[in-house]
Every structure is written in structure tokens, then in C-alpha cells.
Write a protein that holds these residues in place. Structure first.
Motif, PDB file in Angstrom:
ATOM      1  N   ARG A   1       1.887   7.949   8.014  1.00 58.89           N
ATOM      2  CA  ARG A   1       2.905   7.019   7.506  1.00 58.89           C
ATOM      3  C   ARG A   1       2.936   5.733   8.333  1.00 58.89           C
ATOM      4  NH1 ARG A   1       7.763   7.800   4.746  1.00 58.89           N
ATOM      5  NH2 ARG A   1       7.702  10.049   5.091  1.00 58.89           N
ATOM      6  N   SER A   2       2.794   5.890   9.640  1.00 57.33           N
ATOM      7  CA  SER A   2       2.855   4.727  10.517  1.00 57.33           C
ATOM      8  C   SER A   2       1.686   3.765  10.260  1.00 57.33           C
ATOM      9  CB  SER A   2       2.866   5.214  11.968  1.00 57.33           C
ATOM     10  OG  SER A   2       2.491   4.181  12.829  1.00 57.33           O
ATOM     11  N   TYR A   3       0.480   4.306  10.009  1.00 58.19           N
ATOM     12  CA  TYR A   3      -0.664   3.429   9.704  1.00 58.19           C
ATOM     13  C   TYR A   3      -0.396   2.624   8.429  1.00 58.19           C
ATOM     14  CZ  TYR A   3      -3.379   6.100  13.160  1.00 58.19           C
ATOM     15  OH  TYR A   3      -3.837   6.673  14.315  1.00 58.19           O
ATOM     16  N   VAL A   4       0.133   3.308   7.411  1.00 55.81           N
ATOM     17  CA  VAL A   4       0.403   2.623   6.135  1.00 55.81           C
ATOM     18  C   VAL A   4       1.471   1.540   6.329  1.00 55.81           C
ATOM     19  CG1 VAL A   4       1.262   2.920   3.767  1.00 55.81           C
ATOM     20  CG2 VAL A   4      -0.262   4.639   4.768  1.00 55.81           C
ATOM     21  N   GLU A   5       2.507   1.872   7.084  1.00 54.85           N
ATOM     22  CA  GLU A   5       3.575   0.886   7.319  1.00 54.85           C
ATOM     23  C   GLU A   5       3.032  -0.341   8.054  1.00 54.85           C
ATOM     24  OE1 GLU A   5       7.365   3.992   7.422  1.00 54.85           O
ATOM     25  OE2 GLU A   5       6.630   3.143   9.304  1.00 54.85           O
TER      26      GLU A   5
ATOM     27  N   LEU B   1       1.498  19.313  10.084  1.00 57.08           N
ATOM     28  CA  LEU B   1       1.516  18.473   8.878  1.00 57.08           C
ATOM     29  C   LEU B   1       2.627  17.426   8.959  1.00 57.08           C
ATOM     30  CD1 LEU B   1       0.850  21.107   6.065  1.00 57.08           C
ATOM     31  CD2 LEU B   1      -0.757  19.436   6.989  1.00 57.08           C
ATOM     32  N   ASP B   2       3.802  17.842   9.474  1.00 58.74           N
ATOM     33  CA  ASP B   2       4.920  16.898   9.581  1.00 58.74           C
ATOM     34  C   ASP B   2       4.573  15.732  10.503  1.00 58.74           C
ATOM     35  OD1 ASP B   2       6.415  18.371   7.873  1.00 58.74           O
ATOM     36  OD2 ASP B   2       7.643  19.337   9.410  1.00 58.74           O
ATOM     37  N   TYR B   3       3.958  16.062  11.631  1.00 58.88           N
ATOM     38  CA  TYR B   3       3.584  14.992  12.572  1.00 58.88           C
ATOM     39  C   TYR B   3       2.424  14.168  12.052  1.00 58.88           C
ATOM     40  CZ  TYR B   3       6.579  15.993  16.526  1.00 58.88           C
ATOM     41  OH  TYR B   3       7.668  16.120  17.337  1.00 58.88           O
ATOM     42  N   HIS B   4       1.388  14.884  11.601  1.00 58.17           N
ATOM     43  CA  HIS B   4       0.136  14.217  11.253  1.00 58.17           C
ATOM     44  C   HIS B   4       0.300  13.346  10.003  1.00 58.17           C
ATOM     45  CE1 HIS B   4      -4.516  14.705  10.919  1.00 58.17           C
ATOM     46  NE2 HIS B   4      -4.141  13.480  11.145  1.00 58.17           N
ATOM     47  N   HIS B   5       0.874  13.948   8.978  1.00 58.57           N
ATOM     48  CA  HIS B   5       1.069  13.210   7.722  1.00 58.57           C
ATOM     49  C   HIS B   5       2.345  12.358   7.795  1.00 58.57           C
ATOM     50  CE1 HIS B   5       2.652  13.065   3.462  1.00 58.57           C
ATOM     51  NE2 HIS B   5       1.478  12.486   3.333  1.00 58.57           N
ATOM     52  N   GLY B   6       3.436  13.001   8.164  1.00 57.63           N
ATOM     53  CA  GLY B   6       4.740  12.342   8.090  1.00 57.63           C
ATOM     54  C   GLY B   6       4.949  11.250   9.125  1.00 57.63           C
TER      55      GLY B   6
ATOM     56  N   ILE C   1       0.868  -1.180   0.000  1.00 56.19           N
ATOM     57  CA  ILE C   1       0.000   0.000   0.000  1.00 56.19           C
ATOM     58  C   ILE C   1       0.906   1.230   0.000  1.00 56.19           C
ATOM     59  CG2 ILE C   1      -1.730   1.252   1.353  1.00 56.19           C
ATOM     60  CD1 ILE C   1      -2.709  -1.456   0.115  1.00 56.19           C
ATOM     61  N   THR C   2       0.556   2.208  -0.801  1.00 55.14           N
ATOM     62  CA  THR C   2       1.416   3.386  -0.959  1.00 55.14           C
ATOM     63  C   THR C   2       1.127   4.442   0.099  1.00 55.14           C
ATOM     64  OG1 THR C   2       1.259   3.012  -3.318  1.00 55.14           O
ATOM     65  CG2 THR C   2       2.160   5.130  -2.638  1.00 55.14           C
ATOM     66  N   PHE C   3       2.196   5.038   0.603  1.00 55.67           N
ATOM     67  CA  PHE C   3       2.039   6.207   1.470  1.00 55.67           C
ATOM     68  C   PHE C   3       2.017   7.436   0.561  1.00 55.67           C
ATOM     69  CE2 PHE C   3       4.317   9.602   3.898  1.00 55.67           C
ATOM     70  CZ  PHE C   3       3.269   9.894   4.752  1.00 55.67           C
ATOM     71  N   PRO C   4       0.868   8.118   0.483  1.00 55.55           N
ATOM     72  CA  PRO C   4       0.754   9.207  -0.513  1.00 55.55           C
ATOM     73  C   PRO C   4       1.386  10.518  -0.033  1.00 55.55           C
ATOM     74  CG  PRO C   4      -1.302   8.976   0.689  1.00 55.55           C
ATOM     75  CD  PRO C   4      -0.374   7.907   1.228  1.00 55.55           C
ATOM     76  N   SER C   5       1.858  11.298  -0.993  1.00 51.65           N
ATOM     77  CA  SER C   5       2.307  12.657  -0.675  1.00 51.65           C
ATOM     78  C   SER C   5       1.090  13.513  -0.370  1.00 51.65           C
ATOM     79  CB  SER C   5       3.012  13.285  -1.878  1.00 51.65           C
ATOM     80  OG  SER C   5       4.018  12.441  -2.335  1.00 51.65           O
ATOM     81  N   LEU C   6       1.312  14.630   0.295  1.00 48.35           N
ATOM     82  CA  LEU C   6       0.207  15.567   0.506  1.00 48.35           C
ATOM     83  C   LEU C   6      -0.232  16.113  -0.850  1.00 48.35           C
ATOM     84  CD1 LEU C   6       1.237  17.725   3.592  1.00 48.35           C
ATOM     85  CD2 LEU C   6      -0.621  16.056   3.454  1.00 48.35           C
ATOM     86  N   PRO C   7      -1.550  16.161  -1.104  1.00 53.54           N
ATOM     87  CA  PRO C   7      -2.018  16.619  -2.418  1.00 53.54           C
ATOM     88  C   PRO C   7      -2.136  18.140  -2.520  1.00 53.54           C
ATOM     89  CG  PRO C   7      -3.862  15.804  -1.135  1.00 53.54           C
ATOM     90  CD  PRO C   7      -2.638  15.620  -0.289  1.00 53.54           C
TER      91      PRO C   7
END
Ligand code: MN
Length: 236
Positions: A43-47, A34-39, A13-19
Motif C-alpha cells: 500500500r505504501s509503494y502505491v501511495e 499478509l497484513d504487513y506485506h500487502h496492507g 494508481i489503484t491499490f489492489p485487493s489480494l486476489p
């Protein structure tokens, strides 16, 4: 060696960039959030999904298939991954220069369902403040766009599980706003409502269909959902 040949390529499953650019939401959400929430969180959920599906029957499944079919820990991580992708896609519309009013079909659907657009905003805010603990606030469409509805899901909940079509979501987990707003979910949600990418919401509306047609002539919901769930994640 036989094992190596038989084994199919692992479709992670891909970890997407912010759109959107962080600048598009900078008057609402900081780069730090954004760094914490997205990065980190997203990211951790996808991993975790990728770890959990390796070597299972879900290995080649799409993320939405996993959300619809799994339960427990895998569901929690898959739904959190999907919900976050959907959340980001609904944001950052400011740079498009478009307002809600520019999307006539969506504006009409909101008015038909809530009376006025302002009432929609009020009810969305009420639902956000009324959810105890972590979760998500959704604008969804029920089958064949008879009505748009606002609903709350707790934790990783996702309305696709109940056959509803998501149009927009607001993350009301504390990690979405604590850095910028501390405990004020109200101020966070107020900013969210001003940062929506209405083009994305409008694009998620199903085509308006003629409800006078006999049911047998309408696409089944299962067929329908395969058509509309896929494009959400293939934007990346
Ligand atoms: Mn989140």
C-alpha cells in the motif's frame, strides 16, 4: 476556475485487493505477514507513486507505462507496486484444484527450457538463495517464447525494462518472510513453489508463434508488449 476546468481528472494508481483468500496460503504464510506485506508495504509503494506523479506528465499514465519510462524514486515505487501486484496474482492457486501438469503448454515450455520441471524448481530455488540482499526472482519469457529463463533483480528491478515478459515472480525481500520464517529464505521459497497459481503463469505465456516467419510478419515487440502488459493490471 480556469485552472479547475483545464485540469484533467487525476487517474490515481489503484491499490489492489489480494486476489486470493488468506486461507489459500495459510499453511505457508500467516495473516500477519499478509497484513504487513500487502496492507502496509505494498500500500505504501502505491501511495508514494500517487504522490510522486501528481502534477507531472505521468499523471494519466498506467502503472506499467510508469515502470517502463521512469527512473529513480518514481521507478522504485512504481516497480515495487507492479511487482507486488504480479507476485500476489501468482499465488493462491490451491483452491482452483489445478496443478502445473494441468497446463500442457506451460509444462512443455518449462521442460523445453530447463529439461525437467524438477530442474526448474531447483534452479528457481538456487536463484532465490543466491541473491544477496533484497530483490525478486522471476520466471520470464524472452521474445517470442524461444526460451523461458529464471532471473534475479535487485531491489525494485523489473525485467520489463529489458524487454522480457514476466510469467511469475517471488518476492525475496526480507519483509516477505521474516515474520513466518525469520531468516530462512529457503523454507519460504520452498512454500512459495507449492503455492503457485499455475493458471496465472500459463495465462502469461505468449501465444506460440511460428519462428520460421520472416521478422517483418511478426508483431513488433512494442506492439506485443502493449497487448500483454495491460491485462495483468486490469484484472482488478
Ligand atoms: Mn514485498
Amino acid at each position: 476556475m480556469i485552472e479547475g476546468i483545464k485540469r484533467r481528472f487525476f487517474m490515481a494508481i489503484t491499490f489492489p485487493s489480494l486476489p486470493f483468500s488468506p486461507i489459500d496460503v495459510s499453511d505457508w504464510i500467516s495473516s500477519e505477514t499478509l497484513d504487513y506485506h500487502h496492507g502496509k508495504h505494498h500500500r505504501s509503494y502505491v501511495e508514494q507513486v500517487n504522490q510522486l506523479i501528481r502534477g507531472t506528465s505521468y499523471e494519466d499514465a498506467s502503472l506499467e507505462e510508469i515502470v517502463l519510462q521512469s527512473e529513480g524514486e518514481l521507478f522504485n515505487n512504481a516497480a515495487q507496486s507492479w511487482n507486488h501486484s504480479f507476485y500476489w496474482l501468482g499465488l493462491g492457486g490451491r483452491s482452483s484444484g489445478k496443478r502445473l501438469e494441468d497446463y500442457a503448454d506451460l509444462t512443455r515450455a518449462l521442460k523445453e527450457s530447463f529439461g525437467t520441471v524438477e530442474t526448474f524448481r531447483e534452479k528457481f530455488t538456487e536463484a532465490s538463495l543466491g541473491l544477496l540482499g533484497s530483490g525478486w526472482i522471476w520466471l520470464v519469457e524472452n521474445h517470442h517464447r524461444e526460451k523461458l529463463e529464471i532471473l534475479q533483480t535487485c531491489n525494485a528491478g523489473n525485467p520489463m525494462k529489458d524487454g522480457l515478459r514476466p510469467l511469475l515472480v517471488c518476492d525475496v525481500w526480507e519483509h516477505a518472510y521474516y515474520i513466518d520464517f525469520r531468516n530462512s529464505r529457503a523454507n519460504y521459497v520452498s512454500g512459495f513453489l507449492k503455492s503457485i497459481n499455475w493458471g496465472f503463469v500459463a495465462q502469461n505465456l505468449s501465444p506460440r508463434r511460428d519462428l520460421s516467419l520472416p521478422k517483418s510478419l511478426r508483431a513488433s515487440f512494442a506492439e506485443e508488449s502493449r497487448r500483454w502488459l495491460r491485462p495483468v493490471l486490469t484484472l482488478y
